[in-house]
Write a protein that holds these residues in place. Structure first.
Motif: not given
Lengths: 855, 340
Positions: A213-223, A241-242, A409-413
Motif C-alpha cells: 500500500a505504499g506510495d513509492r516504489k522499491a526502485a526509488d530507494f535502491i538499485s 517503510t514506517d 510496491p514493486g521489487a528490485v529483482d
C-alpha cells in the motif's frame, strides 16, 4: 528439520495422530530422527501475576514475591531470577507440581522435576517461578529478553490457567532427517508437499499476496548490481517503510521456538519465519546504513575485515561473496549480515533481501569462516532461485498482517538467467521393469501429480515436469524412486534374482581362512587391530628411521598423532595387545592377526600405496617360548605346502633378542625367485623415458627389500623372543615371543594341492647317533649335513635330544638324532645301511669335529 | 602203579586248586607234567612193565595226564581272570579329575560375522571381491556419483592421504573396480575394512568393517533386492525375522532404501535393544544408479542391478549383545575367548 505438526497443518490437512503421521512419512521417504512432545510433562503449572516483589531479608540475590494464581489469596514465592518484577505475568509451578526441566543450570532429568514447597534461607516458598527453559524449551531458543531469567508471559495471559493451555504449548515437533538430495524439504512447504502426496491431500501455499500500500516504489530507494553472476543467480529486494520494531506475536515466537530458532524482534522473526516456510533465507537491512542507495554483489578483497551481526570481526578472502553498498560491505552473502546494518529498535525503513547464492561458494565461505548459520546451511545444499520472489512477497504480507510497516510496491529483482522448468521422459515399462511391478501410466501419473509434477506425453512415455524446487529430479530413475516410495516399498513384491549361482571365495581369502583355522587349531586367538598407528611405534620396537618399516603412508587429517600413519608391519599392535592383556592380568596369551600393511610409493605420490597382507603371531606365558612359536610357524607353513624352510640366526633386528631371533627363509633357484618377486603393478602405456628404467630398478629393489633376503633365499618373515627393552616398553611382564610373516609372499609360494605318494613297500631301519660338538655348532647345520649325506636312502632325520651337563665337557653339547633309512625298491641289508651311515659319520666328524658317542 | 597214579592225581588236584599265582601253577605243571614230572616218570617206568600191566596202566596214566592238563588250563584261566581283576582294581582312576587341556583358538568375532554373512551370500551365488583400503577419491566418491560438495567428502568425515587419495569410507569402491574389470552377469560381495573420521566412543569407531554387495544382470528388479536381503536377514537372524524397507538416499543408488529387521531380542514388541521400536536398522541398499553402471561401461538399457552395504560391527554388536564397539579392537583375550 524440526517440523511442528500444528504449524504444518496450516498448509496441508492431515487427520491422523502424530504416531501414524510419522510412520507413514517414514515409509514415503521422510525419515524421522526424533519426536518431541512439547507441553507435556507439566502438571500444576499455572499463569501467575506478580503482585509484589520484596528483597529477601537474608539473601541479596533472592526476591520474595507475592503471586496471584487465581486463588483467593496470593501465594508467597521466593525467586532467584534477576528479571522478576511486580506487574509481570509468569509461569508458576505450584506445590507438588511437575515440570519438564531441567532446573536452571542442571542436567536434564528423565521424567522431569517435581516441585514442592519449602524454605529458602528461612523464608517459605509455596512453589517456583519458572524459566522458559525449565518448561521444555531449549536454552538457545528462549527469547533474548528473558533468556537468563524467568519467563515473562504476555500481558493478556489468563491468571490461574494451566500454562500449557493458556500459552498453547501442547505441540508435537517432528525432527525429520533431510538427505542431501532433498534441500527442498528444509522447509515447511516442502514437508507439506511430501505430506500432501503421502496422505492424498491438497497442499495450500502461505498467503503471499502483499497489498503493498505504499506510495513509492522499491526502485526509488535502491538499485542492485550483481557483479558475480556465477555466485549470485538472483538478487531480489523489497522495501518497507514506517517500520515499528517490537516483539513478534506469541504464535509466531512459539513456532520459531519449536522450530529451533530464537525470537528476536518482529522483522527478524518474520524473515526467519518465512525462511522456515519456504527454505529461502532472507535478510533485512536498515536502509539508513545502505550508503548510496545501492546494493552491489561482488567478491570481497583479500584480507578485507568485516564485522558480522554476532559482533565478531572476520577476515575475508577474494573467494567470498560480499553484499556491499556504494562504499562498504554490509553482509557476507548467504552467511550472516553485518553489524553495521542490523535492525535497530528505531529502524524505520528496511530493505528485504531475498537472494540466491551458489551452493559451493557459500559452503566454502562458511567453512573458511567456521561460521554456519541457518541461512548458510540452506544455501550450501542448493536452493531454487525461483523461490526468491515468492518468499519476499510472503515477508511483505506478514509485515502487513502484523502491522509492522508499510510495504512499498514493486521489487528490485535482478535475475539474469531465470531457471526454466525442465521435462524428463519417463517410460512406464522401464519403471515397472526396474521395480518389478506392473503399474499403469495413469497410476504413475497420479503419483507424479500428487508431488506437484506436471505430466504430459502418452501411456508409453510420460513427459514429466517437476516443480523447479525439486533440484533432484533429473533422470528417469529419479522418477522411478518417486513411484516406488509413493506406491510403497512395502508393497513391492519379494523375488529372487534368476541366473548364475556359482561362487568363489578367491585365492587370497581361501588362504587367509586356511591360515586362520590352522592357527586357531594351534590354540591362538585371532585379533584385529587398527590400521593406523603412531609413527613413533618404530622407535618403540627399536627400528631405525629409513628402514622400509618406516616408509609410512601419512594421513593429512588424522584423529591424532597416535593414529597418523598407516601401519607397515603388524608387530607393534601385536605387542600392544600382549601388553594390554599382560597388564590386565591375563596369564598366558597366544594370538595372531592377519592384516593389511601399507607402504608409500616413494617415487609417485599420486600412486596408491603398496598394500600387502601380513601375519603376526605373539605369545607369552607358560609353554609359549621360541620353540613353541617356531613349531607353530613350521606347521603353518607346512599346511600351506611350504616345507623347505630354514631359520637363519639374526642378531641385528631391533625388535628381538639378538641371540633369539631368526629370519625365516626358503631357498629358491634363481628362476623360481624371479617369478616370486613382487609383480610390478601394470602401468598404463605412459611414456617410457630414460628415468623410467632407473625408476623400475630402484622400485624393484625397494620392493624386494620386503620380500627377498640374500643368498638366493626368499624371506618369509622374522621371528624371535622380543627384546627385553621392547617388551618393557609395551608393559609385557616377562618373556614373550612374536613373529611377522609376509602373507603375500607366502601366498605366492603356497602349494595347497595335495598329491598322493604311494606307501612304502619295504621296511625301514633306524640308527641313533649322538655327536659331541662345540656349543656354537648349530643343530640346523648338522641336520643339513646329515640330509646331504643320506646316499639316497635316508628317509628322515629327527633330533631327539640335546644334552649338556655331567659327563660333557664345558662348552660342548651332545646332540642326538634318529636316522631312518629306507629304499623304495628293496629291503635294506645291514651292509647297505652301514655303507652310507659310516660315510656320513665320517663327514660329520670332519665337518664339525664331532665326536661320536655310544648310544 | 595204579595206586601211584591215583596218588599223583590226588596230589595234582589239590595243588592245582591251591595254586594262587601263575608261577605256582607253573611249578605244579613242571612237577607233574614236566620232563622229570611225576606223570612223566610213570610213563618212563612203563617200559619195564609187562604187556598186561602196560595195557592196564597206560590208559590210566593217559587219563590222569589229560585230567591234570585240563585242570591246569582251567585254573590258568581262573588265575588270569583274577589277575586282571586285581590289575583293574589297582588301575582304577578318578574319572572326575579334569581332562587334559586342548585349547583351540578362536577367530575374531568380526571375522566370524563376516564369514557368516559371506557364507550366506556365497550360497546364493555371490563371489568374494577385494580391493585396496587406500583408494582413489575417484573410486571412493566420484565414480559412485557422489556430489562434489557431499558432506561425506569433508576432511571431518573422510581420512585423506592427499587430495586424490583417501582411506575408503565404504567398500562400495570395490563395486567400481568390479564394474570396470568384469562384464555382467556380476554377482559379488566385498567384505573389508573402512575408515571414517569418527572419534571412538561406545558406538563409533574410526575403523570398521562393511560387507558390500553388487549384482548386475538383465532383468534385476527392486523386488529381487527385497527378496535377496530378506533371505539374508532370515538366515542371519533367524527364520522368524521380518524385514522392512524404508526409502532413503544414497548417491550411488536410485531408488535407495534402508532395511530394518524385526528386533531379534523382543521379536518386534519393543525392548531396550531396539529402543522400543521393534525394528533395528541393518543396512542401506538400492538399485545401482545408471551413472555408476556407466563408469563400468555397462549398457544401462540392457542391464540393471542392485547394491547393498552393511556394517559388520553393528551386526556383530546386535547379534552378540556387545555394548561397546571399542571392545572389538582392544583384543582382550577374555573378550575374544567368549566367541568360541
Amino acid at each position: 528439520m524440526l517440523v511442528p505438526v500444528e504449524w504444518l497443518k496450516d498448509y496441508v490437512s492431515v487427520d491422523v495422530d502424530t504416531r501414524e503421521f510419522v510412520d507413514r512419512m517414514i515409509m514415503s521417504g521422510s525419515n524421522v530422527e526424533t519426536v518431541e512432545h512439547f507441553g507435556t510433562g507439566m502438571d500444576k503449572v499455572v499463569v501467575g501475576y506478580v503482585v509484589k516483589k520484596e528483597k529477601h531479608p537474608d539473601a541479596d540475590r533472592l526476591s520474595v514475591c507475592s503471586v496471584d494464581i487465581g486463588e483467593e489469596a496470593p501465594i508467597q514465592i521466593v525467586c532467584g531470577a534477576l528479571n522478576v518484577e511486580a506487574g509481570q505475568k509468569v509461569p508458576v509451578a505450584l506445590h507438588n507440581s511437575r515440570i519438564p526441566g531441567p532446573l536452571h543450570g542442571q542436567p536434564k532429568q528423565e521424567g522431569g522435576v517435581k516441585i514442592t514447597k519449602g524454605k529458602l534461607r528461612g523464608v517459605e516458598s509455596m512453589g517456583m517461578i519458572c524459566a522458559a527453559s525449565e518448561l521444555g524449551f531449549d536454552e538457545k531458543v528462549v527469547p533474548v529478553a528473558h533468556k537468563d531469567g524467568i519467563w515473562v508471559l504476555p500481558e493478556d495471559a489468563p491468571v490461574g490457567a494451566p500454562i500449557e493451555q493458556a500459552m498453547g504449548l501442547v505441540s508435537d515437533v517432528v525432527d525429520f532427517e533431510i538427505t542431501p538430495n532433498r534441500p527442498d524439504c528444509l522447509s515447511m512447504v516442502g514437508m507439506a508437499r511430501e505430506a500432501a502426496a503421502t496422505f492424498g491431500s491438497q497442499l495450500s501455499y502461505p498467503d503471499s499476496a502483499a497489498k503493498a500500500a505504499g506510495d513509492r516504489k522499491a526502485a526509488d530507494f535502491i538499485s542492485v548490481e550483481i557483479k558475480d553472476q556465477e555466485a549470485c543467480k538472483r538478487y531480489s529486494a523489497r522495501v518497507v517503510t514506517d517500520v515499528k520494531i517490537g516483539p513478534s506475536p506469541w504464535w509466531m515466537q512459539k513456532r520459531l521456538m519449536y522450530a529451533g530458532m530464537r525470537p528476536i524482534n518482529n522483522i527478524v522473526d518474520i524473515t526467519n519465519f518465512v525462511m522456515l516456510e519456504y527454505g529461502q533465507p532472507l535478510h533485512a537491512f536498515d536502509i539508513r546504513q545502505i550508503e548510496g542507495g545501492k546494493i552491489v554483489v561482488e567478491r570481497a578483497a583479500d584480507g578485507e575485515k568485516f564485522t558480522t551481526l554476532d559482533g565478531t570481526e572476520r577476515e575475508l578472502t577474494s573467494d567470498m561473496l560480499l553484499i556491499k553498498d556504494a562504499v562498504k560491505g554490509v553482509a557476507i552473502a548467504g552467511v550472516m549480515g553485518g553489524l553495521n546494518s542490523e535492525i535497530e529498535p528505531d529502524t524505520s525503513t528496511i530493505l528485504i533481501e531475498s537472494a540466491n547464492f551458489d551452493a559451493d561458494s557459500i559452503r566454502l565461505t562458511s567453512k573458511a569462516l567456521k561460521l554456519r548459520t541457518e541461512a548458510s546451511a540452506r544455501y550450501e545444499k542448493g536452493i531454487d532461485p525461483n523461490l526468491c520472489e515468492e518468499a519476499a512477497n510472503r515477508v511483505c504480507r506478514l509485515i502487513e498482517l502484523l502491522g509492522a510497516g508499510t510495504v512499498q510496491p514493486g521489487a528490485v529483482d535482478v535475475y539474469p538467467a531465470p531457471v526454466q522448468p525442465w521435462t524428463v521422459d519417463v517410460r512406464t515399462a522401464r519403471i515397472n521393469k526396474l521395480l518389478g511391478i506392473d503399474l499403469s501410466a495413469a497410476e504413475m501419473k497420479s503419483i507424479f501429480e500428487s508431488l506437484e509434477m506436471k505430466v504430459a506425453g502418452d501411456e508409453k512415455t510420460m513427459k514429466v515436469t517437476p516443480p523447479t524446487v525439486r533440484l533432484d529430479m533429473v533422470g528417469e530413475v529419479d522418477f522411478a524412486e518417486e513411484v516406488a516410495r509413493m506406491y510403497g516399498y512395502d508393497k513391492l513384491p519379494v523375488t529372487l534374482p534368476k541366473g548364475s549361482n556359482t561362487s568363489s571365495l578367491g585365492e587370497a581369502e581361501s588362504l587367509r581362512r586356511l591360515v586362520r583355522s590352522t592357527l586357531c587349531a594351534m590354540g591362538a586367538n585371532e585379533i584385529q587391530t587398527y590400521s593406523f598407528v603412531s609413527p613413533r611405534d618404530a622407535d618403540k620396537v627399536r627400528l631405525d628411521d629409513g628402514t622400509w618399516e618406516t616408509n609410512y603412508v601419512r594421513l593429512i587429517n588424522p584423529l591424532g598423532e597416535e593414529q597418523s600413519v598407516m601401519r607397515t608391519i603388524l608387530m607393534p599392535e601385536m605387542l600392544e595387545t600382549l601388553g594390554r592383556n599382560s597388564a590386565r592380568g591375563v596369564e598366558s596369551v597366544r594370538a595372531y592377526e592377519i592384516g593389511t600393511t601399507f607402504s608409500a610409493d616413494l617415487f609417485d605420490e599420486e600412486a596408491l600405496p603398496d598394500e600387502e597382507d601380513a601375519i603376526s603371531i605373539g605369545m607369552y606365558g607358560a609353554d609359549n617360548d621360541f620353540f613353541t612359536l617356531k613349531g607353530m610357524v613350521t606347521e603353518l607353513l607346512g599346511q600351506l605346502g611350504i616345507r623347505r624352510i630354514r631359520f637363519i640366526p639374526e642378531k641385528e633386528y631391533g625388535v628381538f633378542h639378538p641371540g633369539r631371533c631368526a629370519r625365516i627363509v626358503i631357498p629358491t633357484k634363481d628362476e623360481e625367485r624371479r617369478v616370486l618377486e613382487r609383480p610390478e603393478p601394470a602401468k598404463d602405456g605412459a611414456s617410457h623415458d630414460e628415468l623410467q628404467e632407473d625408476y623400475d630398478v630402484i622400485k624393484g629393489l625397494l620392493g624386494a627389500m620386503n620380500s627377498l633376503s640374500h643368498n638366493g633365499s626368499v624371506e618369509l618373515g622374522i621371528m624371535g623372543e622380543v627384546h627385553p627393552d621392547v617388551a618393557e616398553a609395551y608393559g609385557i611382564d616377562g618373556r614373550c615371543c612374536a613373529c611377522e610373516l609376509f602373507f603375500d609372499v607366502i601366498a605366492r609360494m603356497a602349494q595347497t594341492k595335495v598329491k598322493y605318494k604311494p606307501l612304502p613297500k619295504y621296511p625301514s631301519t633306524s640308527r641313533d647317533i649322538a655327536l659331541l660338538v662345540d656349543e656354537a655348532v648349530q643343530v640346523g647345520d648338522i641336520e643339513s649335513v646329515i640330509r646331504q649325506s643320506g646316499g639316497g636312502i635316508l628317509e628322515d632325520v629327527t633330533l631327539f635330544d640335546i644334552y649338556r651337563g655331567r659327563q660333557i665337557e664345558e662348552g660342548k653339547k651332545s646332540v642326538a638324532f634318529t636316522l631312518v633309512y629306507r629304499a623304495e625298491d628293496k629291503t635294506l641289508t645291514d651292509e647297505d645301511v652301514a655303507a652310507v651311515h659310516e660315510k656320513m659319520l665320517q663327514v660329520l666328524k670332519d665337518r664339525f669335529h664331532a665326536a661320536l658317542r655310544e648310544m | 602203579m595204579q595206586e601211584k597214579i591215583e596218588k599223583i592225581l590226588e596230589e595234582a588236584r589239590e595243588r592245582i586248586h591251591e595254586a594262587k599265582e601263575l608261577k605256582e601253577l607253573d611249578e605244579v605243571r613242571v612237577a607233574i607234567l614236566g620232563k622229570k614230572g611225576k606223570i612223566t616218570e610213570i610213563f618212563k617206568a612203563m617200559s619195564s612193565l609187562s604187556k598186561e600191566e602196560k595195557k592196564q596202566i597206560g590208559p590210566a596214566a593217559n587219563k590222569a595226564r589229560n585230567e591234570i592238563e585240563k585242570r591246569i588250563s582251567q585254573r590258568l584261566a581262573e588265575l588270569k581272570e583274577r589277575a586282571k581283576e586285581i590289575q583293574f582294581e589297582k588301575e582304577t582312576i578318578d574319572v572326575t579329575e579334569p581332562g587334559k587341556k586342548f585349547s583351540l583358538g578362536v577367530k575374531h568375532p568380526i571375522t566370524q560375522t563376516i564369514e557368516e554373512i559371506s557364507q550366506i551370500f556365497m550360497s546364493m551365488g555371490y563371489s568374494i571381491a577385494e580391493g585396496p583400503q587406500v583408494e582413489t577419491v575417484f573410486n571412493a566418491f566420484d565414480a559412485l556419483n557422489s556430489p562434489k560438495n557431499h558432506p561425506s567428502r569433508d576432511l571431518t568425515d573422510t581420512f585423506y592421504i592427499n587430495e586424490n587419495i583417501c582411506l575408503r569410507p565404504h567398500t562400495s569402491s570395490v563395486q567400481i573396480r568390479t564394474l570396470q574389470s568384469q562384464k555382467p552377469p556380476i554377482k559379488v560381495i566385498s567384505p573389508g575394512r573402512c575408515f571414517r573420521c569418527d572419534t571412538p566412543d561406545a558406538t563409533h569407531s574410526p575403523m570398521f568393517h562393511q560387507v558390500e554387495g553388487l549384482i548386475v544382470d538383465e532383468g534385476i528388479t527392486m523386488a529381487d533386492l527385497k527378496g535377496t536381503l530378506d533371505t539374508m536377514a532370515k538366515r542371519l537372524f533367524g527364520a522368524a525375522t521380518k524385514t522392512k524397507f524404508r526409502p532413503h538416499h544414497f548417491p550411488f543408488t536410485e531408488p535407495s532404501a534402508e532395511m530394518d529387521v524385526s528386533c531379534f531380542k523382543c521379536g518386534g514388541k519393543g525392548c531396550n535393544v531396539c529402543k522400543g521400536s521393534g525394528w533395528l536398522e541393518i543396512l542401506g541398499c538400492g538399485m545401482v544408479h545408471p551413472k555408476v553402471l556407466e563408469v563400468g561401461g555397462i549398457d544401462t538399457e540392457k542391464y540393471t542391478g542392485f547394491a547393498f552395504g552393511m556394517g559388520v560391527e553393528r551386526i556383530a554388536m546386535l547379534k552378540y549383545g556387545v555394548d561397546d564397539i571399542r571392545l572389538f579392537y582392544e583384543n582382550d583375550m577374555r573378550f575374544i575367548d567368549q566367541f568360541k
